[in-house]
Design a protein around this motif. Structure first.
Motif, mmCIF file in Angstrom:
data_model
loop_
_atom_site.group_PDB
_atom_site.id
_atom_site.type_symbol
_atom_site.label_atom_id
_atom_site.label_comp_id
_atom_site.label_asym_id
_atom_site.label_seq_id
_atom_site.Cartn_x
_atom_site.Cartn_y
_atom_site.Cartn_z
ATOM 1 N N ASP A 49 0.849 -1.186 0.000
ATOM 2 C CA ASP A 49 0.000 0.000 0.000
ATOM 3 C C ASP A 49 0.888 1.240 0.000
ATOM 4 O O ASP A 49 1.959 1.253 0.611
ATOM 5 N N ALA A 50 0.448 2.282 -0.680
ATOM 6 C CA ALA A 50 1.229 3.522 -0.760
ATOM 7 C C ALA A 50 1.549 4.086 0.619
ATOM 8 O O ALA A 50 2.594 4.725 0.812
ATOM 9 N N HIS A 51 0.676 3.838 1.606
ATOM 10 C CA HIS A 51 0.892 4.381 2.948
ATOM 11 C C HIS A 51 2.078 3.737 3.659
ATOM 12 O O HIS A 51 2.602 4.319 4.608
ATOM 13 N N TRP A 52 2.515 2.556 3.207
ATOM 14 C CA TRP A 52 3.663 1.901 3.842
ATOM 15 C C TRP A 52 4.965 2.389 3.197
ATOM 16 O O TRP A 52 5.671 1.647 2.542
ATOM 17 N N HIS A 53 5.279 3.651 3.398
ATOM 18 C CA HIS A 53 6.478 4.215 2.760
ATOM 19 C C HIS A 53 7.757 3.576 3.294
ATOM 20 O O HIS A 53 8.752 3.483 2.580
ATOM 21 N N PHE A 54 7.749 3.101 4.548
ATOM 22 C CA PHE A 54 8.946 2.501 5.122
ATOM 23 C C PHE A 54 9.356 1.224 4.396
ATOM 24 O O PHE A 54 10.521 0.799 4.461
ATOM 25 N N SER A 55 8.415 0.599 3.699
ATOM 26 C CA SER A 55 8.700 -0.689 3.052
ATOM 27 C C SER A 55 9.681 -0.560 1.885
ATOM 28 O O SER A 55 10.270 -1.552 1.459
ATOM 29 N N GLN A 56 9.880 0.676 1.365
ATOM 30 C CA GLN A 56 10.841 0.859 0.274
ATOM 31 C C GLN A 56 12.260 0.531 0.737
ATOM 32 O O GLN A 56 13.023 -0.134 0.021
ATOM 33 N N ASP A 57 12.617 0.970 1.932
ATOM 34 C CA ASP A 57 13.955 0.674 2.451
ATOM 35 C C ASP A 57 14.151 -0.820 2.676
ATOM 36 O O ASP A 57 15.238 -1.360 2.435
ATOM 37 N N VAL A 58 13.102 -1.494 3.132
ATOM 38 C CA VAL A 58 13.187 -2.941 3.340
ATOM 39 C C VAL A 58 13.363 -3.651 2.001
ATOM 40 O O VAL A 58 14.198 -4.554 1.854
ATOM 41 N N ALA A 59 12.594 -3.234 1.005
ATOM 42 C CA ALA A 59 12.717 -3.839 -0.327
ATOM 43 C C ALA A 59 14.115 -3.613 -0.892
ATOM 44 O O ALA A 59 14.722 -4.533 -1.464
ATOM 45 N N ASN A 60 14.640 -2.411 -0.729
ATOM 46 C CA ASN A 60 15.992 -2.108 -1.233
ATOM 47 C C ASN A 60 17.042 -2.992 -0.557
ATOM 48 O O ASN A 60 17.981 -3.461 -1.204
ATOM 49 N N GLU A 61 16.870 -3.211 0.727
ATOM 50 C CA GLU A 61 17.844 -4.008 1.480
ATOM 51 C C GLU A 61 17.974 -5.424 0.925
ATOM 52 O O GLU A 61 19.064 -5.991 0.889
ATOM 53 N N PHE A 62 16.848 -5.982 0.456
ATOM 54 C CA PHE A 62 16.857 -7.360 -0.043
ATOM 55 C C PHE A 62 16.885 -7.437 -1.569
ATOM 56 O O PHE A 62 16.784 -8.528 -2.136
#
Length: 460
Positions: free
Chosen positions: A125-138
């Motif tokens: 969901d667009a509201h989960w902006h923190f998930s971009q850093d997690v995706a980048n990490e993996f």
């Protein structure tokens, strides 16, 4: 579901889906966000992807993994004591964006460590902006899902930059001015949340914008013919990120057989297009005096109505205690009040002639897809933008106004229901219904967009 049962269900699901590319989806735990995410998951499952849903265990969620046997589920959990003490929706989402970093990182690490399915992408969901850093990490591509419409999304993103010049909400006359670059919307139509800090709202929206620009792609639950100008603006704003307008999501999926619900036997007894359906979504609340004005406005309109009143929707009430004594008996067969109704199926019923709605996006798009005109009473968030489009851009509904007064309610119901045969509103909504039907067929804009999305995920 217990941990043991969840693990068993997960193992069975993963065995069946072995070898397929996995798509991970991470919804916000509000029904208006979760349902379109689940629709998208079902669409992608039909395209031979293995589906894993990361869901948050919270008092807010209505997601039950046992109802979705085709998917596997992984749960993460916030600090319940802290989340339950937060009053506003925006403050809660802000808190969860901090709290869930480590739980999501741990969950994704476990999924990456499994070798049976290659991970194609993480859709959040667009509201989960923190998930971009997690995706980048993996090293996983993150695709952003915006569950509401494109126009409201653009209005949301514009709000922080406009804040120094316009304070919302307020009664200043300049709030009637059109937005720069979004002339269909006024400043007063910008998304707002009642009683919430501007700081939290602007901080969240700024983070959403930054991390959406850092994502790999964007998906919208809308379609080209519904919002062509806003779609073009969005392409320019987020270029070179690909954008996939796949909506209406629910139209890609078959309509379920008419469920066993008391509303259908009642609707079956009513003439075509005679009934007003009334529902204000899953979050809106009413004060007792507002509830009474709605009740008497519906009763005085003389039209049959099906009214969804959620338990505890009226402040200080469990359900219908605030209704005048003998009110339901007075209505007889002309009115039916229920705690819940299967909305998509209700709107598709031939007896429905109008929909009094809060203008949440799911309700709005479901209504136009069934050719049902709307009476709009937006409450908060993007509902104001949606209502503006319904009444002044697509012109497939009428606005109730800012206050709930029985005389106004009666008048506007009569106006809306007078359109249900050959009125101009009815002609326009039927035209949009036809376009919504066409866009998901072979060669249609959403059909092609879905095909492009599938290829995008596969070309890892």
């Amino acid at each position: 579901m217990s941990v043991k049962a969840e693990q068993k269900a997960r193992n069975i699901g993963e065995k069946k889906e072995e070898g397929k590319m996995r798509v991970i989806l991470f919804p916000v735990p509000f029904e208006g966000h979760t349902n379109p995410m689940l629709h998208l998951a079902q669409i992608l499952y039909s395209k031979a992807f293995s589906i894993t849903i990361i869901h948050i265990i919270t008092h807010l969620t209505s997601l039950h993994p046992s109802n979705h046997p085709n998917f596997t589920f992984r749960s993460i959990e916030p600090d319940h004591a802290e989340t339950c003490s937060v009053g506003g929706v925006i403050e809660l989402i802000t808190l969860l964006n901090r709290q869930l970093i480590e739980p999501l990182r741990k969950c994704v690490a476990e999924l990456v460590g499994e070798v049976d399915n290659e991970i194609g992408c993480l859709i959040t969901d667009a509201h989960w902006h923190f998930s971009q850093d997690v995706a980048n990490e993996f090293g996983i591509r993150r695709i952003v899902l915006r569950t509401a419409n494109i126009s409201a999304f653009l209005g949301m993103l514009a709000l922080p930059a406009l804040r120094p010049f316009y304070t919302l909400p307020s009664s200043e006359t300049n709030l009637e001015d059109p937005l720069p670059n979004l002339p269909h919307l006024r400043f007063k139509d910008l998304p707002t949340m009642n009683n919430e800090s501007h700081h939290f709202i602007d901080q969240l929206l700024t983070s959403i914008f930054i991390q959406t620009k850092s994502s790999s792609a964007i998906i919208f639950n809308s379609f080209h013919d519904l919002e062509p100008d806003s779609l073009l603006k969005c392409h320019h704003l987020f270029s070179p990120i690909p954008i996939f307008p796949l909506g209406p999501f629910h139209k890609h999926l078959p309509l379920t057989p008419q469920p066993h619900h008391p509303s259908f036997s009642w609707l079956n007894s009513k003439p075509p297009r005679s009934v007003l359906y009334v529902s204000f979504g899953t979050l809106a609340t009413l004060q007792p005096h507002e509830f009474l004005e709605i009740a008497w406005g519906l009763a005085n309109s003389t039209h049959p109505f099906l009214w969804v009143v959620r338990p505890a929707m009226v402040s200080g009430s469990e359900w219908l205690e605030r209704l005048p004594e003998g009110f339901e008996e007075m209505l007889g067969e002309r009115g039916l009040i229920v705690k819940w109704a299967p909305q998509r199926e209700v709107l598709a019923h031939p007896a429905i002639g109008g929909f009094w709605t809060h203008c949440g996006w799911n309700s709005t798009i479901e209504s136009l897809c069934e050719g049902v005109p709307m009476l709009c009473y937006p409450c908060f968030g993007d509902q104001k933008s949606n209502a503006r489009y319904v009444t002044h851009v697509w012109r497939i509904g009428v606005m109730l106004g800012d206050k709930l007064e029985r005389g106004v309610i009666e008048k506007m119901i009569m106006k809306l229901m007078a359109e249900r045969e050959d009125g101009e509103i009815m002609k326009r909504v039927m035209d949009l219904k036809e376009k919504a039907d066409t866009c998901i067929k072979e060669g249609g804009s959403s059909f092609n967009s879905l095909k492009n999305l599938v290829n995008f995920i596969l070309q890892k």
